[in-house]
Design a protein around this motif. Sequence first.
Motif, mmCIF file in Angstrom:
data_model
loop_
_atom_site.group_PDB
_atom_site.id
_atom_site.type_symbol
_atom_site.label_atom_id
_atom_site.label_comp_id
_atom_site.label_asym_id
_atom_site.label_seq_id
_atom_site.Cartn_x
_atom_site.Cartn_y
_atom_site.Cartn_z
ATOM 1 N N GLN A 113 3.069 -0.163 -4.517
ATOM 2 C CA GLN A 113 1.767 -0.367 -5.157
ATOM 3 C C GLN A 113 1.905 -0.259 -6.670
ATOM 4 N N ALA A 169 -0.357 5.124 3.846
ATOM 5 C CA ALA A 169 -0.381 3.711 3.453
ATOM 6 C C ALA A 169 -1.279 2.904 4.384
ATOM 7 N N GLY A 212 -2.442 7.759 -3.619
ATOM 8 C CA GLY A 212 -2.309 7.904 -2.169
ATOM 9 C C GLY A 212 -1.888 9.307 -1.785
ATOM 10 N N PHE A 222 0.813 -1.218 0.000
ATOM 11 C CA PHE A 222 0.000 0.000 0.000
ATOM 12 C C PHE A 222 0.847 1.269 0.000
ATOM 13 N N PHE A 223 2.183 1.135 0.075
ATOM 14 C CA PHE A 223 3.053 2.291 -0.118
ATOM 15 C C PHE A 223 3.117 2.578 -1.615
#
Length: 353
Positions: free
Chosen positions: A143, A304, A297, A138-139
Motif C-alpha cells: 500500500q 489486509a 493498518g 492492501f498489505f
Amino acid sequence: MIRIGIIGVGFMGMAHFEGAKKLKGAKVTAISTRDPKKLAGDWSSIEGNFGPRGGQVDLSKIKQYSDYHELLADPDIDLVDICLPTQMHEKVALDSINAGKHTLVEKPIAIDLKAANRMVKAAEKAGVQFMVAQVLPFFPEFQFAVECVRSQKYGKLLAAHFRRVMAPPKWSENIEDFQKLGGWGIDLHIHDNHLISLMCGVPRKVTSRGIENKGYINHVHTVYDYDDPNLAISCVSGGIATRGLEFAHGFELYFEEATVLFGAGTMGVGKNKEWVVSQPLTLITKSGQLKHPKLKGGDAWCAAFTLELQAAVNALQSGEEPEALSGALARDALKICYAEAKSIQTGRSIPVK
C-alpha cells in the motif's frame, strides 16, 4: 449497514469472515457451504499458508445455507463475497450478478480470459458492482509503495523490480490441481501484474522468459514495456524454489528523489519454519538518510482483508468503483499473464490486448 453473504468457507472464506469483524458500516450476516461441519461452526479443518488454523466459530447470529442459490435469493444480502476455488468463479459470479447482487470474487478473476470478460460485461449490463479481491495492494508495505508511485511524493518512478517466489506446495503436486490454478504464472504472479498495472497502468507489451509445464507457466521473468522508454519495470515470479523457501516477496522502487526497498518471506520447514524479513520497508532519501515509514493498518493476521473488504463496502456506499478492486483491472492483469505465456512460447515480445 451493508450485509455480506460469504459463499465458500475454505481458508479465504475464513480470512474474509475474520477480516469482516472489524468493518465499519458492514457485517457478515450469512454464509454458504456444502460442508455440514462448517455450517455447524466446526472450522477446525481449515488451514492456509499463513495465519492460524480454523477452530470453533459461533454462527448463532449468521444465516447458514447449504445451497448458495438460497443465499443469492436472500433479499437481506447486499454484497455477495465469493471465496470458492477459481474454476467455480464464473458460474457463481454470473448467478450472483443475474440475481442483482453486488459481487466480490476472490482472485484470480478466472483462469480463462473469455470467462473474465463475460463476468465484467454481465456486471456492466446488470448495473451492479463487480469487484475482484486482489488483496496485495492492501498489505501495508505494498500500500505504501502504491501511494509513493501514484502521489509522486518522491518524484517520478524511474525503475522498479518485483519478486514473488515459492516452493511448490504439497497440494499442487498433482497436475490436475496445477491446471485448476492456471499454473503459478496466473495463481501467484497475477498479484504482481495487478499491482504493477495499478501503479503504472497496463503495459503496452511484455517480454518474458520462463519455464512452462503442460501449457502452464511455472516460473517467469518479465520486462514490461510502456510508452515511456525510460520507465524500466521488471518482475520475477514462480513456484520452482526448493523446499525451505516456502514463500518470498518484495520490491525495489527507484524514484527521482528516493529509493524504497522491501523483502520478506517464509523460510524453513516444520519446526524450523519462520517469517524472515530480509529487508524491512526502508526509504532512502536523496540525501542518503534511511527511514522506516510508519505503516497503515493493524497487525492482525487478517488486517489486509479488513482493508480490502472495507474498500468494497465503501464502494457500495459511495457508488464509485474502487480502482484496486476493479473487475476490469483484474481482467487486464489476466491478459498480461497470457501475453507472458505467449512470449515465453514464441521468444518474442507480445502486445497486451
